[in-house]
Design an enzyme around this catalytic site. Structure first.
Site, short mmCIF file in Angstrom:
data_model
loop_
_atom_site.label_atom_id
_atom_site.label_comp_id
_atom_site.label_asym_id
_atom_site.label_seq_id
_atom_site.Cartn_x
_atom_site.Cartn_y
_atom_site.Cartn_z
N HIS A 145 13.71 -12.27 0.34
CA HIS A 145 12.30 -12.69 0.45
C HIS A 145 12.13 -14.20 0.23
O HIS A 145 11.02 -14.65 -0.04
CB HIS A 145 11.41 -11.94 -0.55
CG HIS A 145 11.19 -10.48 -0.24
ND1 HIS A 145 12.21 -9.57 -0.17
CD2 HIS A 145 10.07 -9.77 0.00
CE1 HIS A 145 11.72 -8.37 0.09
NE2 HIS A 145 10.42 -8.46 0.20
N GLY A 194 14.43 -11.00 6.14
CA GLY A 194 14.25 -9.55 6.16
C GLY A 194 12.78 -9.15 6.14
O GLY A 194 12.43 -8.07 6.61
N HIS A 195 11.93 -9.99 5.57
CA HIS A 195 10.50 -9.68 5.51
C HIS A 195 9.72 -10.76 6.25
O HIS A 195 9.50 -11.84 5.71
CB HIS A 195 10.02 -9.58 4.06
CG HIS A 195 8.70 -8.87 3.92
ND1 HIS A 195 7.61 -9.16 4.71
CD2 HIS A 195 8.30 -7.87 3.09
CE1 HIS A 195 6.60 -8.37 4.36
NE2 HIS A 195 6.99 -7.58 3.39
N HIS A 255 9.31 -0.69 8.56
CA HIS A 255 8.40 -1.05 7.45
C HIS A 255 7.11 -1.62 8.04
O HIS A 255 7.13 -2.62 8.77
CB HIS A 255 9.11 -2.09 6.58
CG HIS A 255 8.41 -2.43 5.32
ND1 HIS A 255 7.36 -3.32 5.28
CD2 HIS A 255 8.62 -2.03 4.04
CE1 HIS A 255 6.94 -3.45 4.02
NE2 HIS A 255 7.70 -2.67 3.25
N GLU A 307 8.32 2.98 3.57
CA GLU A 307 6.97 2.42 3.75
C GLU A 307 6.74 2.15 5.23
O GLU A 307 6.27 1.08 5.63
CB GLU A 307 6.81 1.15 2.92
CG GLU A 307 7.24 1.35 1.47
CD GLU A 307 7.17 0.09 0.64
OE1 GLU A 307 6.54 -0.89 1.06
OE2 GLU A 307 7.74 0.08 -0.46
N GLU A 323 -0.32 1.43 3.31
CA GLU A 323 -0.41 0.35 2.33
C GLU A 323 -1.54 -0.62 2.65
O GLU A 323 -1.78 -0.97 3.81
CB GLU A 323 0.92 -0.42 2.28
CG GLU A 323 0.92 -1.50 1.21
CD GLU A 323 2.24 -2.27 1.13
OE1 GLU A 323 3.27 -1.74 1.59
OE2 GLU A 323 2.22 -3.39 0.60
N CYS A 325 -1.68 -3.76 2.20
CA CYS A 325 -1.18 -4.96 2.89
C CYS A 325 -1.01 -4.72 4.39
O CYS A 325 -1.19 -5.64 5.19
CB CYS A 325 0.15 -5.41 2.30
SG CYS A 325 0.00 -6.20 0.69
N CYS A 400 1.83 -6.93 -4.43
CA CYS A 400 1.51 -7.61 -3.17
C CYS A 400 0.07 -7.42 -2.73
O CYS A 400 -0.53 -8.33 -2.15
CB CYS A 400 2.45 -7.12 -2.07
SG CYS A 400 2.56 -5.33 -1.92
N CYS A 401 -0.51 -6.23 -3.02
CA CYS A 401 -1.81 -5.92 -2.42
C CYS A 401 -3.01 -6.64 -3.04
O CYS A 401 -3.81 -7.22 -2.30
CB CYS A 401 -2.04 -4.41 -2.43
SG CYS A 401 -0.81 -3.44 -1.53
ZN LIG Z 1 0.93 -4.54 -0.54
#
Ligand SMILES: [Zn+2]
Length: 641
Positions: A145, A194-195, A255, A307, A323, A325, A400-401
């Protein structure tokens, strides 16, 4: 604040664009309206709460370790820096709205100073890899990340620059981005993160600075994806959207947040590069996501495992991951496609997500949040842990959210309208004022509406040029009947591609009333959505409704309730102290399956349960569930017969 400060994802003049965002302060939301109320709650509750959590969770201390201002152990996930950056972005947008909150000002200033001091001489900035794994920098991109965190720092800096909330961040973010260009740019290392997140951030930084290597690096990251650079692990390459180049992909997969952030970046790269084929790829993946892989609430991600997106039509309501996000990412992606193409379907999906999948994540107090947003919670569900809690929680170990909500809400007014030389386009309806420039002349409107509780929208032209211009009003996809009048006279103007286009010479004081008829709608799912076959959902306007245990008579269990679709379903105002302006009332039966085993002889669809009794049903907006006692909830309701 100048008249032309851009908001989120504002394309440059050379980009592919069908619509142009208005400046960040063009729309002012009335706090008595639903959206304006959310924005105010965000300012006074959610955002200060997020800032406080950055200290409590250790996220700020992690960065202070870099400067010698903290000797505590590293705490939280290895990407906790991103919580700080998203909160910074939210604070920047909020400061731009004014009046300045001294606590937010102090947070932005002190954190900017901390980051300036913490940044390495070469521009590198990541608290985890500098203090915990110093010899692994850029070595674990599949899971590290590092570029994701860099992306959120860049987005915070872009917000601070656009909202004129402090320049220091832009210099820090640019130094880091310059390092990325040196290391990963043409002739450098072939790699991707990766993200996804860095892609959209770099394009935004290009838009803010005009420095083209940032756009080129974003383009390079998009083009390098799908060639196996991330390698294989137990999650598989689809999880990372690394199984296939974006240009060839036909199915939204893996994801969900990663897929949707990637696609937001893909649209940014495509529009700024004039790459029509890449834009077409994003639209193709939109078809996949929204034709068969989107919940009624606008949520994405039907599997807790990974996810992830599921198969087409795999949309279980009770095990939905959904999610927060991902819903925010979808909102951002649809905004970019709206700007690029002018297609009303993208504004429709922004509305669906905003009022349902995004709104549900925040409790009435603004300080409690859902991370996953299922469409059903069963009686007896163990909601005591973070994975699928029964109640909103004040924070999450993976946080994260909540700051993602804060940054969206702090900039929400920027997503509601667009304007160009031909006129003003209103995509989302909310009480407030709109001030834009049409062909060099000021246009000002006041919008009065109780939307989404009411479909009546009154727009009064306060200032207008002498020349004719077009007021375009979105006709939501859910709306099948409407009326419109100008100064009390029914208008005959036609709808084009989902927008009612009113073209005339406007005088100050002219009033337009658009009445979007809002009957209660009974919605069924495609038969391939096996999980909700035999069920209906209730909607009114853009709002999805649900049944909660709290509204059922004592002794009636939610899972035993069926709705009688032949009986009327009415929208009523409960009045009193209810925080819900409109609830829906319906009639149903309650059944008694107690004598049945888990499996039993089939009789008929309705004949396998005993002793039906009538029960009055009250449905509440899905986004407001779980604000009373913890208990069962369902959006999809089995029908009688
Ligand atoms: Zn999130």
């Amino acid at each position: 604040m100048t008249d032309s400060q851009p908001g989120p994802a504002t394309p440059t003049t050379g980009a592919i664009r069908a619509m142009r965002p208005v400046s960040i302060d063009a729309v002012r939301l009335d706090p008595s309206g639903l959206l304006g109320g959310w924005q105010d709650r965000n300012a006074v509750a959610t955002l200060p709460h997020c800032v406080a959590q950055l200290d409590d969770s250790g996220a700020l201390d992690n960065l202070r370790r870099l400067t010698g201002d903290s000797d505590r152990e590293y705490r939280g996930f290895w990407f906790a820096d991103s919580d700080v950056y998203k909160s910074l972005e939210a604070a920047a947008w909020q400061l731009g709205r004014g009046p300045a909150d001294p606590r937010l000002r102090e947070f932005v200033d002190s954190t900017t100073s901390l980051l300036a001091k913490a940044q390495g001489e070469d521009g590198y900035l990541n608290s985890y890899f500098t203090t915990v794994k110093p010899d692994r920098r850029w070595q674990e991109l599949r899971s590290s990340h590092e570029l994701y965190c860099a992306g959120h720092l860049i987005q915070a800096a872009v917000a601070a620059a656009r909202a004129q909330a402090g320049d220091g961040l832009l210099a820090i973010a640019s130094r880091l981005a310059d390092l990325l260009v040196d290391h990963f740019g043409p002739g450098g290392v072939d790699a991707v993160c990766g993200h996804p997140e860095i892609e959209t951030a770099l394009v935004e930084l290009y838009r803010t600075t005009g420095h083209r290597p940032y756009l080129e690096l974003a383009r390079r990251f998009v083009d390098l994806r799908g060639h196996g650079l991330l390698g294989e692990d137990r999650l598989g390459s689809q999880y990372y959207q690394d199984h296939q180049p974006v240009r060839e992909a036909t199915e939204a997969t893996g994801h969900a947040v990663r897929q949707l952030y990637l696609l937001a970046g893909v649209v940014d790269v495509a529009t700024e590069s004039g790459d029509v084929a890449l834009l077409a790829a994003a639209e193709r993946l939109w078809e996949s996501a929204f034709a068969t892989k989107t919940y009624l609430t606008g949520a994405h991600g039907s599997r807790h495992r990974d996810e992830a997106f599921g198969d087409p039509y795999e949309l279980p309501p009770d095990r939905a991951y959904a999610e927060t996000c991902a819903a925010i990412a979808s909102f951002q992606w649809n905004w970019r496609l709206l700007l690029a193409t002018g297609g009303s379907r993208y504004a429709d999906e922004m509305e669906r997500a905003l009022y349902n999948a995004i709104a549900v994540a925040t409790g009435l107090d603004g300080r409690h949040f859902f991370y996953s947003n299922p469409l059903q919670l069963r009686t007896g569900h163990d909601g005591s842990h973070e994975d699928a809690p029964s109640r909103r929680l004040p924070w999450y170990s993976c946080a994260c959210c909540p700051p993602n909500i804060a940054r969206l809400m702090a900039s929400l007014q920027a997503y509601l309208a667009t304007a160009d030389g031909s006129g003003l386009q209103v995509h989302q309806y909310a009480a407030g004022t709109i001030r834009v420039t049409v062909d060099g002349a000021p246009v000002e409107l006041t919008v009065r509406t109780g939307y989404p509780w009411s479909g009546r929208i009154e727009l009064t032209v306060d200032t207008a040029p002498a020349e004719p211009w077009t007021l375009a009003l979105r006709l939501p996809g859910w709306c099948t009947s409407y009326a419109v009048e100008v100064d009390g006279v029914p208008a005959q103007d036609s709808a084009v591609r989902g927008y009612l286009r009113l073209s005339r010479q406007w005088d100050a004081g002219t009033s337009v009333i658009l009445d979007l008829h809002m009957p209660v709608r009974l919605v069924a799912a495609h038969p391939h959505v096996d999980a909700v076959r035999g069920c209906v959902a209730l909607m009114r306007g853009p709002l999805v409704y649900c049944l909660e245990q709290a509204d059922l008579p004592g002794g009636v269990v939610l899972e035993d309730v069926r709705i009688d679709t032949s009986a009327p379903v009415r929208a009523i105002a409960p009045g009193g102290a209810s925080p819900i302006p409109i609830v829906l009332t319906a009639t149903g039966t309650t059944t008694d399956p107690a004598s049945l085993g888990l499996y039993h002889a089939h009789t008929s669809p309705a004949g396998d349960v005993a002793a039906p009794g009538k029960v009055a049903l009250t449905a509440v907006p899905y986004f407001l569930w779980a604000n009373r006692t913890a208990g069962a909830m369902r959006v999809w309701i089995p029908t009688v017969g």
